[in-house]
Design a protein around this motif. Structure first.
Motif, PDB file in Angstrom:
ATOM      1  N   TYR A 172      66.598  79.280   5.261  1.00 54.62           N
ATOM      2  CA  TYR A 172      67.576  79.961   4.407  1.00 54.62           C
ATOM      3  C   TYR A 172      66.816  80.694   3.311  1.00 54.62           C
ATOM      4  O   TYR A 172      66.199  80.071   2.457  1.00 54.62           O
ATOM      5  CB  TYR A 172      68.505  78.899   3.807  1.00 54.62           C
ATOM      6  CG  TYR A 172      69.762  79.383   3.081  1.00 54.62           C
ATOM      7  CD1 TYR A 172      69.770  80.501   2.255  1.00 54.62           C
ATOM      8  CD2 TYR A 172      70.950  78.665   3.202  1.00 54.62           C
ATOM      9  CE1 TYR A 172      70.924  80.902   1.604  1.00 54.62           C
ATOM     10  CE2 TYR A 172      72.107  79.052   2.533  1.00 54.62           C
ATOM     11  CZ  TYR A 172      72.083  80.174   1.739  1.00 54.62           C
ATOM     12  OH  TYR A 172      73.231  80.559   1.083  1.00 54.62           O
ATOM     13  N   GLU A 174      67.099  82.646   0.055  1.00 55.71           N
ATOM     14  CA  GLU A 174      68.138  82.631  -0.990  1.00 55.71           C
ATOM     15  C   GLU A 174      67.716  83.425  -2.212  1.00 55.71           C
ATOM     16  O   GLU A 174      66.710  83.098  -2.854  1.00 55.71           O
ATOM     17  CB  GLU A 174      68.375  81.165  -1.390  1.00 55.71           C
ATOM     18  CG  GLU A 174      69.227  80.941  -2.612  1.00 55.71           C
ATOM     19  CD  GLU A 174      70.698  81.204  -2.349  1.00 55.71           C
ATOM     20  OE1 GLU A 174      71.082  82.385  -2.357  1.00 55.71           O
ATOM     21  OE2 GLU A 174      71.427  80.217  -2.128  1.00 55.71           O
ATOM     22  N   SER A 177      73.010  82.681  -6.194  1.00 54.41           N
ATOM     23  CA  SER A 177      74.382  83.150  -6.342  1.00 54.41           C
ATOM     24  C   SER A 177      74.475  84.143  -7.498  1.00 54.41           C
ATOM     25  O   SER A 177      73.984  83.882  -8.593  1.00 54.41           O
ATOM     26  CB  SER A 177      75.302  81.961  -6.592  1.00 54.41           C
ATOM     27  OG  SER A 177      76.613  82.409  -6.587  1.00 54.41           O
ATOM     28  N   GLY A 178      75.096  85.279  -7.216  1.00 54.81           N
ATOM     29  CA  GLY A 178      75.227  86.311  -8.249  1.00 54.81           C
ATOM     30  C   GLY A 178      73.924  87.049  -8.520  1.00 54.81           C
ATOM     31  O   GLY A 178      73.773  87.687  -9.567  1.00 54.81           O
ATOM     32  N   GLY A 202      71.130  84.887   1.947  1.00 62.23           N
ATOM     33  CA  GLY A 202      72.246  84.911   1.007  1.00 62.23           C
ATOM     34  C   GLY A 202      71.813  85.244  -0.402  1.00 62.23           C
ATOM     35  O   GLY A 202      70.627  85.250  -0.731  1.00 62.23           O
ATOM     36  N   GLY A 203      72.839  85.533  -1.226  1.00 59.62           N
ATOM     37  CA  GLY A 203      72.600  85.809  -2.636  1.00 59.62           C
ATOM     38  C   GLY A 203      72.681  87.288  -2.952  1.00 59.62           C
ATOM     39  O   GLY A 203      71.887  88.077  -2.432  1.00 59.62           O
ATOM     40  N   GLY A 204      73.670  87.685  -3.751  1.00 63.24           N
ATOM     41  CA  GLY A 204      73.728  89.050  -4.281  1.00 63.24           C
ATOM     42  C   GLY A 204      74.220  90.112  -3.312  1.00 63.24           C
ATOM     43  O   GLY A 204      74.116  91.302  -3.600  1.00 63.24           O
ATOM     44  N   GLY A 225      79.305  84.657  -1.385  1.00 61.20           N
ATOM     45  CA  GLY A 225      80.225  83.886  -2.215  1.00 61.20           C
ATOM     46  C   GLY A 225      80.873  84.735  -3.280  1.00 61.20           C
ATOM     47  O   GLY A 225      82.080  85.000  -3.263  1.00 61.20           O
ATOM     48  N   THR A 226      80.058  85.219  -4.216  1.00 59.84           N
ATOM     49  CA  THR A 226      80.554  85.909  -5.404  1.00 59.84           C
ATOM     50  C   THR A 226      81.457  87.104  -5.076  1.00 59.84           C
ATOM     51  O   THR A 226      82.495  87.288  -5.713  1.00 59.84           O
ATOM     52  CB  THR A 226      79.354  86.381  -6.265  1.00 59.84           C
ATOM     53  OG1 THR A 226      78.525  85.242  -6.500  1.00 59.84           O
ATOM     54  CG2 THR A 226      79.800  86.958  -7.583  1.00 59.84           C
TER      55      THR A 226
HETATM   56  C1  1GP Z   1      74.350  81.475  -2.957  1.00 64.88           C
HETATM   57  O1  1GP Z   1      73.541  82.623  -1.058  1.00 64.88           O
HETATM   58  C2  1GP Z   1      74.691  82.232  -1.709  1.00 64.88           C
HETATM   59  O2  1GP Z   1      73.830  80.262  -2.663  1.00 64.88           O
HETATM   60  C3  1GP Z   1      75.674  83.336  -1.969  1.00 64.88           C
HETATM   61  O3  1GP Z   1      75.362  84.117  -3.080  1.00 64.88           O
HETATM   62  O4  1GP Z   1      77.412  84.245  -4.500  1.00 64.88           O
HETATM   63  O5  1GP Z   1      75.660  86.018  -4.648  1.00 64.88           O
HETATM   64  O6  1GP Z   1      77.132  85.855  -2.637  1.00 64.88           O
HETATM   65  P1  1GP Z   1      76.462  85.112  -3.746  1.00 64.88           P
END
Ligand code: 1GP
Length: 240
Positions: A172, A174, A177-178, A202-204, A225-226
């Motif tokens: 993963y 990463e 988040s955000g 994931g992430g951003g 997520g965000t």
């Molecule tokens: C966080 O990878 C995830 O652990 C999702 O990130 O909230 O930025 O989409 P986001």
């Protein structure tokens, strides 16, 4: 049903997998039924549940309420052992291999064993790698570990491969988040060159274009997520 085997067969068929991440701490459980309807009608293939700082029992309540509302696999993505919920289908058994904090490399995992013994959760060994994203994210603060700088492609690829050789079944990448910037596409491509196990990114990621770019670079499963939390119309955007 095996969540992992389904991921493997999707990877073999080059099907694109998308997980929505629900952070129990930020989520208003009153909206769950309405929100899950949107999930069920979308291209989302997995529901991940987890967060960096979740109060005791909140995850369990959310997963128990979510389970009857969707047929999608519910996968725990826990920030802590307190987030293990027996009603989920699987758990990403994370080891933070980009960091050097023993707590998140092995100690939390030992603590989890006695809890997992009382569940039927499918355990998926996961090498978790934090990548610098332009700001400090919650996971960095909680784990007191530094992300790998984006310039160090070889270090990231070698860390991912070391994870595979140690027996992890998924890697993963990463950004957090955000994140200000998602994991760079060149980095995803570079990591993929030598990796044979599935890759989660994931992430951003906040747009359909960024999502498509992550798949083109080689992500087998993308986590968002965000963008869903902040903008419920994002479900519509994904249909286009
Ligand atoms: C966080 O990878 C995830 O652990 C999702 O990130 O909230 O930025 O989409 P986001």
């Amino acid at each position: 049903m095996s969540v992992y085997n389904d991921i493997l067969s999707a990877k073999a068929k080059q099907e694109q997998l998308l997980a929505i991440l629900i952070d129990p701490d930020k989520f208003d459980i009153k909206l769950l039924s309405q929100f899950t309807n949107k999930i069920n009608q979308s291209v989302i293939t997995h529901v991940f549940v987890g967060g960096s700082t979740v109060e005791l029992e909140v995850t369990q309540k959310l997963v128990a309420a979510l389970k009857p509302l969707t047929k999608l696999p519910i996968v725990l993505f826990p920030g802590d052992v307190t987030q293990i919920s027996k009603d989920a289908d699987a758990i990403l058994f994370l080891s933070l291999i980009s960091g050097r904090n023993p707590k998140y490399l092995i100690e939390k995992q030992i603590e989890a064993v006695s809890i997992l013994k009382n569940t039927d959760l499918e355990v998926i060994p996961t090498g978790y790698i934090l990548i610098e994203n332009g700001k400090e994210t919650a996971v960095q603060k909680v784990t007191k570990s530094k992300p790998i700088p984006t310039a160090l492609h070889t270090l990231v690829a070698d860390t991912a491969k070391a994870g595979e050789l140690m027996g992890k079944k998924i890697i993963y990448l990463e950004a957090g988040s955000g994140a200000l910037h998602p994991v760079p596409l060149q980095m995803i491509k570079f990591v993929k060159q030598d990796l044979t196990i599935p890759l989660i990114v994931g992430g951003g990621i906040r747009s359909k274009q960024q999502l498509d770019n992550a798949y083109s670079a080689g992500a087998d499963l993308v986590v968002i997520g965000t963008a869903f939390e902040e903008n419920h119309d994002f479900f519509e955007e994904l249909k286009l």
